[in-house]
Design a protein around this motif. Structure first.
Motif, PDB file in Angstrom:
ATOM      1  N   ILE A  17       0.859  -1.184   0.000  1.00  0.00           N
ATOM      2  CA  ILE A  17       0.000   0.000   0.000  1.00  0.00           C
ATOM      3  C   ILE A  17       0.892   1.230   0.000  1.00  0.00           C
ATOM      4  O   ILE A  17       1.783   1.353   0.839  1.00  0.00           O
ATOM      5  N   SER A  18       0.636   2.115  -0.927  1.00  0.00           N
ATOM      6  CA  SER A  18       1.397   3.355  -1.029  1.00  0.00           C
ATOM      7  C   SER A  18       0.446   4.521  -0.763  1.00  0.00           C
ATOM      8  O   SER A  18      -0.617   4.607  -1.381  1.00  0.00           O
ATOM      9  N   ILE A  19       0.839   5.397   0.159  1.00  0.00           N
ATOM     10  CA  ILE A  19       0.059   6.587   0.480  1.00  0.00           C
ATOM     11  C   ILE A  19       0.977   7.789   0.302  1.00  0.00           C
ATOM     12  O   ILE A  19       1.978   7.913   1.009  1.00  0.00           O
ATOM     13  N   LYS A  20       0.659   8.644  -0.651  1.00  0.00           N
ATOM     14  CA  LYS A  20       1.510   9.795  -0.962  1.00  0.00           C
ATOM     15  C   LYS A  20       0.693  11.075  -0.877  1.00  0.00           C
ATOM     16  O   LYS A  20      -0.444  11.116  -1.323  1.00  0.00           O
ATOM     17  N   ASP A  21       1.316  12.101  -0.309  1.00  0.00           N
ATOM     18  CA  ASP A  21       0.670  13.413  -0.287  1.00  0.00           C
ATOM     19  C   ASP A  21       1.683  14.480  -0.674  1.00  0.00           C
ATOM     20  O   ASP A  21       2.879  14.252  -0.628  1.00  0.00           O
ATOM     21  N   ASN A  22       1.182  15.633  -1.056  1.00  0.00           N
ATOM     22  CA  ASN A  22       2.054  16.755  -1.401  1.00  0.00           C
ATOM     23  C   ASN A  22       1.961  17.847  -0.338  1.00  0.00           C
ATOM     24  O   ASN A  22       1.992  19.031  -0.638  1.00  0.00           O
ATOM     25  N   GLY A  23       1.880  17.416   0.912  1.00  0.00           N
ATOM     26  CA  GLY A  23       1.752  18.358   2.020  1.00  0.00           C
ATOM     27  C   GLY A  23       3.083  18.926   2.471  1.00  0.00           C
ATOM     28  O   GLY A  23       4.076  18.891   1.746  1.00  0.00           O
ATOM     29  N   VAL A  24       3.110  19.413   3.702  1.00  0.00           N
ATOM     30  CA  VAL A  24       4.298  20.087   4.230  1.00  0.00           C
ATOM     31  C   VAL A  24       5.407  19.122   4.623  1.00  0.00           C
ATOM     32  O   VAL A  24       6.524  19.538   4.897  1.00  0.00           O
ATOM     33  N   GLY A  25       5.131  17.834   4.665  1.00  0.00           N
ATOM     34  CA  GLY A  25       6.138  16.870   5.101  1.00  0.00           C
ATOM     35  C   GLY A  25       6.091  16.718   6.609  1.00  0.00           C
ATOM     36  O   GLY A  25       5.516  17.540   7.321  1.00  0.00           O
ATOM     37  N   MET A  26       6.709  15.645   7.084  1.00  0.00           N
ATOM     38  CA  MET A  26       6.723  15.398   8.525  1.00  0.00           C
ATOM     39  C   MET A  26       7.779  16.283   9.166  1.00  0.00           C
ATOM     40  O   MET A  26       8.786  16.604   8.540  1.00  0.00           O
ATOM     41  N   PRO A  27       7.562  16.664  10.432  1.00  0.00           N
ATOM     42  CA  PRO A  27       8.532  17.537  11.098  1.00  0.00           C
ATOM     43  C   PRO A  27       9.887  16.853  11.262  1.00  0.00           C
ATOM     44  O   PRO A  27       9.971  15.650  11.425  1.00  0.00           O
ATOM     45  N   THR A  28      10.934  17.678  11.215  1.00  0.00           N
ATOM     46  CA  THR A  28      12.272  17.180  11.483  1.00  0.00           C
ATOM     47  C   THR A  28      12.390  16.889  12.970  1.00  0.00           C
ATOM     48  O   THR A  28      11.511  17.228  13.762  1.00  0.00           O
ATOM     49  N   ASN A  42       8.007  20.548   2.609  1.00  0.00           N
ATOM     50  CA  ASN A  42       7.321  21.280   1.549  1.00  0.00           C
ATOM     51  C   ASN A  42       7.174  20.508   0.243  1.00  0.00           C
ATOM     52  O   ASN A  42       6.823  21.086  -0.776  1.00  0.00           O
ATOM     53  N   VAL A  43       7.449  19.203   0.262  1.00  0.00           N
ATOM     54  CA  VAL A  43       7.266  18.356  -0.912  1.00  0.00           C
ATOM     55  C   VAL A  43       6.191  17.316  -0.636  1.00  0.00           C
ATOM     56  O   VAL A  43       5.348  17.049  -1.480  1.00  0.00           O
ATOM     57  N   GLY A  44       6.211  16.753   0.566  1.00  0.00           N
ATOM     58  CA  GLY A  44       5.199  15.781   0.935  1.00  0.00           C
ATOM     59  C   GLY A  44       5.769  14.563   1.619  1.00  0.00           C
ATOM     60  O   GLY A  44       6.956  14.490   1.916  1.00  0.00           O
ATOM     61  N   THR A  45       4.895  13.609   1.855  1.00  0.00           N
ATOM     62  CA  THR A  45       5.254  12.389   2.565  1.00  0.00           C
ATOM     63  C   THR A  45       4.770  11.188   1.771  1.00  0.00           C
ATOM     64  O   THR A  45       3.661  11.192   1.247  1.00  0.00           O
ATOM     65  N   ASP A  46       5.643  10.181   1.691  1.00  0.00           N
ATOM     66  CA  ASP A  46       5.288   8.894   1.096  1.00  0.00           C
ATOM     67  C   ASP A  46       5.344   7.854   2.201  1.00  0.00           C
ATOM     68  O   ASP A  46       6.346   7.742   2.905  1.00  0.00           O
ATOM     69  N   VAL A  47       4.275   7.107   2.350  1.00  0.00           N
ATOM     70  CA  VAL A  47       4.225   6.028   3.330  1.00  0.00           C
ATOM     71  C   VAL A  47       4.001   4.732   2.563  1.00  0.00           C
ATOM     72  O   VAL A  47       3.109   4.661   1.719  1.00  0.00           O
ATOM     73  N   SER A  48       4.825   3.739   2.848  1.00  0.00           N
ATOM     74  CA  SER A  48       4.695   2.428   2.213  1.00  0.00           C
ATOM     75  C   SER A  48       4.442   1.387   3.282  1.00  0.00           C
ATOM     76  O   SER A  48       5.182   1.321   4.270  1.00  0.00           O
ATOM     77  N   LEU A  49       3.399   0.603   3.098  1.00  0.00           N
ATOM     78  CA  LEU A  49       3.090  -0.498   4.002  1.00  0.00           C
ATOM     79  C   LEU A  49       3.126  -1.803   3.216  1.00  0.00           C
ATOM     80  O   LEU A  49       2.721  -1.840   2.059  1.00  0.00           O
ATOM     81  N   ARG A  50       3.586  -2.863   3.875  1.00  0.00           N
ATOM     82  CA  ARG A  50       3.578  -4.194   3.290  1.00  0.00           C
ATOM     83  C   ARG A  50       3.058  -5.148   4.345  1.00  0.00           C
ATOM     84  O   ARG A  50       3.440  -5.065   5.488  1.00  0.00           O
ATOM     85  N   MET A  51       2.185  -6.038   3.905  1.00  0.00           N
ATOM     86  CA  MET A  51       1.649  -7.029   4.828  1.00  0.00           C
ATOM     87  C   MET A  51       1.277  -8.279   4.045  1.00  0.00           C
ATOM     88  O   MET A  51       1.089  -8.226   2.817  1.00  0.00           O
ATOM     89  N   LEU A  52       1.167  -9.392   4.751  1.00  0.00           N
ATOM     90  CA  LEU A  52       0.741 -10.621   4.110  1.00  0.00           C
ATOM     91  C   LEU A  52      -0.681 -10.476   3.613  1.00  0.00           C
ATOM     92  O   LEU A  52      -1.505  -9.826   4.266  1.00  0.00           O
ATOM     93  N   LEU A  53      -0.953 -11.070   2.488  1.00  0.00           N
ATOM     94  CA  LEU A  53      -2.329 -11.071   1.993  1.00  0.00           C
ATOM     95  C   LEU A  53      -3.161 -12.028   2.822  1.00  0.00           C
ATOM     96  O   LEU A  53      -2.788 -13.168   3.036  1.00  0.00           O
ATOM     97  N   LYS A  54      -4.285 -11.544   3.318  1.00  0.00           N
ATOM     98  CA  LYS A  54      -5.247 -12.375   4.041  1.00  0.00           C
ATOM     99  C   LYS A  54      -6.590 -12.161   3.364  1.00  0.00           C
ATOM    100  O   LYS A  54      -6.994 -11.042   3.082  1.00  0.00           O
ATOM    101  N   TYR A  55      -7.275 -13.269   3.127  1.00  0.00           N
ATOM    102  CA  TYR A  55      -8.532 -13.218   2.407  1.00  0.00           C
ATOM    103  C   TYR A  55      -9.703 -13.532   3.317  1.00  0.00           C
ATOM    104  O   TYR A  55      -9.577 -14.283   4.282  1.00  0.00           O
ATOM    105  N   ALA A  56     -10.858 -12.967   2.975  1.00  0.00           N
ATOM    106  CA  ALA A  56     -12.087 -13.199   3.744  1.00  0.00           C
ATOM    107  C   ALA A  56     -12.580 -14.615   3.511  1.00  0.00           C
ATOM    108  O   ALA A  56     -12.385 -15.204   2.515  1.00  0.00           O
TER     109      ALA A  56
END
Length: 142
Positions: free
Chosen positions: A73-84, A128-142
């Protein structure tokens, strides 16, 4: 459910941001299980903090794809970025102390321990560019 949450946020901030929620064609989205409240805090942070200074033009891109036996799962935004690190210290000693990052890490740790559901997470943030968050997990099905 994520789309409903994003649509509610759009009602709160009608001009502030747009979003795209997409997935790999090979992914059967109706069959895949994602732990409750895993993605919402990340997306909330993008909207509440990343787009805080924007009146319009915020972009949030969420992409799901199958990679081997994992869900990426990739979550990307063009926000202010996370604080240093220095800014985090200033925020923590000021009026507001954000707990969402710690809560998310605790949730991931509990998922890995209790349900044998390991989740990997990586953050890449540029001021001032944004944040990219990447998540990886095992596939689990219903």
């Amino acid at each position: 459910m994520l789309r409903y949450y994003l649509d509610l946020q759009k009602l709160r901030f009608p001009q502030k941001f747009t979003y795209q929620l997409t997935h790999d064609e090979n992914l059967e989205t109706d069959e895949i299980l994602i732990p409750v409240m895993l993605l919402q805090p990340i997306i909330e942070n993008a909207i509440e903090h990343g787009f805080k200074e924007k009146q319009e033009g915020g972009e949030l891109l969420i992409y799901f794809q199958k990679s081997d036996n994992q869900l990426a799962i990739s979550i990307k935004d063009n926000g202010v970025g996370m604080p240093t690190c220095e800014e985090k210290t200033e925020i923590q000693h000021g009026k507001h102390r954000s707990m969402s990052g710690q809560i998310l890490q605790d949730r991931i740790r509990l998922l890995s321990k209790q349900s044998s559901f390991p989740v990997g997470i990586e953050f890449d943030s540029k001021p001032n560019v944004g944040t990219d968050v990447s998540l990886r997990m095992l596939l689990k099905y219903a």
